[in-house]
Design a protein around this motif. Sequence first.
Motif, short mmCIF file in Angstrom:
data_model
loop_
_atom_site.label_atom_id
_atom_site.label_comp_id
_atom_site.label_asym_id
_atom_site.label_seq_id
_atom_site.Cartn_x
_atom_site.Cartn_y
_atom_site.Cartn_z
N LEU A 155 -12.38 0.72 2.70
CA LEU A 155 -12.53 -0.73 2.59
C LEU A 155 -12.78 -1.03 1.12
O LEU A 155 -13.62 -0.39 0.49
N CYS A 156 -12.02 -2.00 0.58
CA CYS A 156 -12.08 -2.33 -0.84
C CYS A 156 -12.43 -3.79 -1.04
O CYS A 156 -12.09 -4.63 -0.21
N ARG A 157 -13.01 -4.06 -2.19
CA ARG A 157 -13.17 -5.46 -2.60
C ARG A 157 -11.79 -6.02 -2.88
O ARG A 157 -10.90 -5.33 -3.38
N SER A 158 -11.57 -7.28 -2.55
CA SER A 158 -10.27 -7.90 -2.84
C SER A 158 -10.17 -8.25 -4.31
O SER A 158 -11.17 -8.49 -4.98
N THR A 159 -8.94 -8.23 -4.81
CA THR A 159 -8.69 -8.59 -6.21
C THR A 159 -7.73 -9.76 -6.26
O THR A 159 -7.10 -10.12 -5.26
N ALA A 160 -7.58 -10.31 -7.44
CA ALA A 160 -6.71 -11.48 -7.62
C ALA A 160 -5.25 -11.18 -7.27
O ALA A 160 -4.51 -12.08 -6.89
N ASP A 161 -4.84 -9.93 -7.38
CA ASP A 161 -3.44 -9.56 -7.11
C ASP A 161 -3.14 -9.28 -5.64
O ASP A 161 -1.99 -9.09 -5.28
N ASP A 162 -4.16 -9.22 -4.81
CA ASP A 162 -3.96 -8.90 -3.40
C ASP A 162 -3.37 -10.10 -2.64
O ASP A 162 -3.91 -11.20 -2.71
N VAL A 163 -2.32 -9.85 -1.91
CA VAL A 163 -1.63 -10.92 -1.18
C VAL A 163 -2.36 -11.29 0.11
O VAL A 163 -2.55 -12.48 0.42
N ALA A 164 -2.81 -10.31 0.89
CA ALA A 164 -3.43 -10.58 2.19
C ALA A 164 -4.68 -11.45 2.07
O ALA A 164 -4.83 -12.41 2.83
N PRO A 165 -5.60 -11.17 1.14
CA PRO A 165 -6.77 -12.05 1.02
C PRO A 165 -6.40 -13.50 0.68
O PRO A 165 -7.01 -14.43 1.20
N ALA A 166 -5.39 -13.66 -0.15
CA ALA A 166 -4.96 -15.02 -0.51
C ALA A 166 -4.40 -15.75 0.71
O ALA A 166 -4.71 -16.92 0.93
N LEU A 167 -3.61 -15.06 1.51
CA LEU A 167 -3.07 -15.68 2.73
C LEU A 167 -4.20 -16.03 3.70
O LEU A 167 -4.21 -17.11 4.28
N TRP A 168 -5.15 -15.12 3.88
CA TRP A 168 -6.26 -15.36 4.80
C TRP A 168 -7.13 -16.52 4.31
O TRP A 168 -7.47 -17.41 5.09
N SER A 169 -7.47 -16.51 3.04
CA SER A 169 -8.35 -17.57 2.54
C SER A 169 -7.65 -18.92 2.62
O SER A 169 -8.30 -19.92 2.95
N GLU B 81 -14.56 -13.69 0.35
CA GLU B 81 -15.08 -13.50 1.70
C GLU B 81 -14.22 -12.54 2.51
O GLU B 81 -14.41 -12.40 3.72
N THR B 82 -13.29 -11.87 1.84
CA THR B 82 -12.45 -10.87 2.50
C THR B 82 -12.68 -9.51 1.85
O THR B 82 -13.22 -9.40 0.75
N ALA B 83 -12.25 -8.48 2.55
CA ALA B 83 -12.19 -7.13 2.01
C ALA B 83 -10.87 -6.54 2.50
O ALA B 83 -10.37 -6.91 3.57
N VAL B 84 -10.32 -5.61 1.74
CA VAL B 84 -9.00 -5.06 2.04
C VAL B 84 -9.13 -3.66 2.64
O VAL B 84 -9.77 -2.79 2.05
N VAL B 85 -8.52 -3.47 3.80
CA VAL B 85 -8.42 -2.16 4.41
C VAL B 85 -7.36 -1.38 3.64
O VAL B 85 -6.27 -1.89 3.39
N SER B 86 -7.69 -0.16 3.24
CA SER B 86 -6.81 0.59 2.36
C SER B 86 -6.83 2.07 2.72
O SER B 86 -7.74 2.56 3.39
N ARG B 87 -5.82 2.78 2.24
CA ARG B 87 -5.74 4.24 2.35
C ARG B 87 -5.89 4.73 3.79
O ARG B 87 -6.51 5.74 4.04
N LEU B 88 -5.27 4.01 4.72
CA LEU B 88 -5.31 4.41 6.12
C LEU B 88 -4.16 5.36 6.41
O LEU B 88 -3.01 5.03 6.17
N PHE B 89 -4.50 6.54 6.92
CA PHE B 89 -3.47 7.49 7.34
C PHE B 89 -4.04 8.46 8.36
O PHE B 89 -5.25 8.70 8.39
N VAL B 90 -3.15 8.99 9.19
CA VAL B 90 -3.50 9.98 10.20
C VAL B 90 -2.45 11.09 10.11
O VAL B 90 -1.25 10.82 10.03
N ALA B 91 -2.91 12.32 10.14
CA ALA B 91 -2.00 13.48 10.08
C ALA B 91 -0.95 13.38 11.18
O ALA B 91 -1.28 13.03 12.32
N PRO B 92 0.30 13.70 10.87
CA PRO B 92 1.35 13.63 11.89
C PRO B 92 1.02 14.41 13.16
O PRO B 92 1.26 13.94 14.27
N GLY B 93 0.42 15.57 13.03
CA GLY B 93 0.10 16.40 14.19
C GLY B 93 -1.07 15.89 15.02
O GLY B 93 -1.32 16.40 16.11
N ALA B 94 -1.79 14.90 14.52
CA ALA B 94 -2.97 14.38 15.23
C ALA B 94 -2.71 13.01 15.84
O ALA B 94 -3.62 12.40 16.39
#
Length: 191
Positions: free
Chosen positions: A78-92, A101-114
């Motif tokens: 979970l990251c702080r939003s920045t001025a360049d982030d599109v999703a926080p701008a759309l949400w706000s 008042e938003t935070a960005v979900v980031s670096r989400l991944f799951v191993a292919p075998g799992a």
Amino acid sequence: MSQDPAPRTRTRISAPTSIRPRQAADLAVCVEVLAQVHAADGYPTNWPDRPADWLAGSSFTGAWVAELGGRVVGHVALCRSTADDVAPALWSGREGVAVEETAVVSRLFVAPGARGHGIGARLLARVAAEAGELGVYPVLDVVESDTSATALYERAGWQFLGTGRQRWSPQQTVTVRCYAAPEGAVPPTPS
């Protein structure tokens, strides 16, 4: 005449899964899992020069790993939003609230075998709960061509906000699909 052997069926191994805060000692195995994901799915689109630093992220407010049978097989941050982030701008814009008042979900991944154990959905739920505890609303973006990630977000009930263009470098601009956590996924902040 010999008969064909019975078709093989894929059996799902039932192993205990858990989500816990990521530790510094987890970064090496997270890089290994990320390399598997990159080879299978092309995520991240641009392989980082220093993948452990990319996963550590200086703007993270938290990061978690998923374990399956005691092995790290997934990650989310979970990251702080920045001025360049599109999703926080759309949400706000949609909700009439400040981008902060938003935070960005980031670096989400799951191993292919799992995959197939609900780990991606559990990581999303964990990060949404953390955002609620921090009093911010979780949003995310995904490269438009990443249809498997888009399918996960939509199965998990994340709300499609729209698309936008995001500049990753002077030479690269990408189209991203933006999502917000589902209604009720974020606990209300205490008053």
